[in-house]
Design a protein around this motif. Structure first.
Motif, PDB file in Angstrom:
ATOM      1  N   LEU A  83       0.797  -1.224   0.000  1.00 21.83           N
ATOM      2  CA  LEU A  83       0.000   0.000   0.000  1.00 21.83           C
ATOM      3  C   LEU A  83       0.832   1.277   0.000  1.00 21.83           C
ATOM      4  O   LEU A  83       0.543   2.173  -0.792  1.00 21.83           O
ATOM      5  N   VAL A  87       0.270   4.615  -2.965  1.00 23.76           N
ATOM      6  CA  VAL A  87      -0.418   5.850  -2.628  1.00 23.76           C
ATOM      7  C   VAL A  87       0.003   6.939  -3.611  1.00 23.76           C
ATOM      8  O   VAL A  87       1.180   7.160  -3.859  1.00 23.76           O
ATOM      9  N   LYS A  89       0.416  10.802  -4.738  1.00 21.97           N
ATOM     10  CA  LYS A  89       0.615  12.084  -4.072  1.00 21.97           C
ATOM     11  C   LYS A  89      -0.526  13.018  -4.438  1.00 21.97           C
ATOM     12  O   LYS A  89      -1.058  12.966  -5.545  1.00 21.97           O
TER      13      LYS A  89
END
Length: 111
Positions: A83, A87, A89
């Motif tokens: 994970l 992610v 930004k």
């Protein structure tokens, strides 16, 4: 010096077998919980099933579902570990042009 064999009364054996067959826990889990050898418990369960005193331990479907559940847990754990790498930004921090970033309140053209 050899270790002395422990003796288990019939009620204890029956109770251990019942825990395995009724709770869905694995033999290894129940054996650890009870502090007995996994092989010993497996032989009790096997003997009880052959004697017909307990259900055959769930069908092939139950075993398939247990394997599938274990695989899904492994997959989920792997995804949780990945994970942080997935992610994205926030838009403010993305590069718009080489060497510049979009700041809050500014336009992509820099005006």
């Amino acid at each position: 010096m050899a270790e002395k064999r422990r003796k288990f009364d019939p009620e204890f054996r029956e109770g251990a077998v019942r825990i395995v067959t009724e709770t869905g826990k694995t033999i290894a889990e129940v054996a650890e919980d009870l502090g007995i050898n996994e092989t010993t418990l497996a032989s009790w369960v096997s003997r009880a099933r052959r004697a017909g005193t307990v259900p055959a331990g769930g069908s092939d479907e139950l075993e398939r579902l247990r394997r599938e559940n274990a695989q899904l847990k492994r997959d989920n754990k792997e995804l949780v570990m990945e994970l942080p790498n997935l992610v994205v930004k926030p838009l403010r921090q993305r590069v718009v042009r080489a060497g510049s970033t979009l700041r809050h309140g500014s336009s992509p053209t820099g005006r």
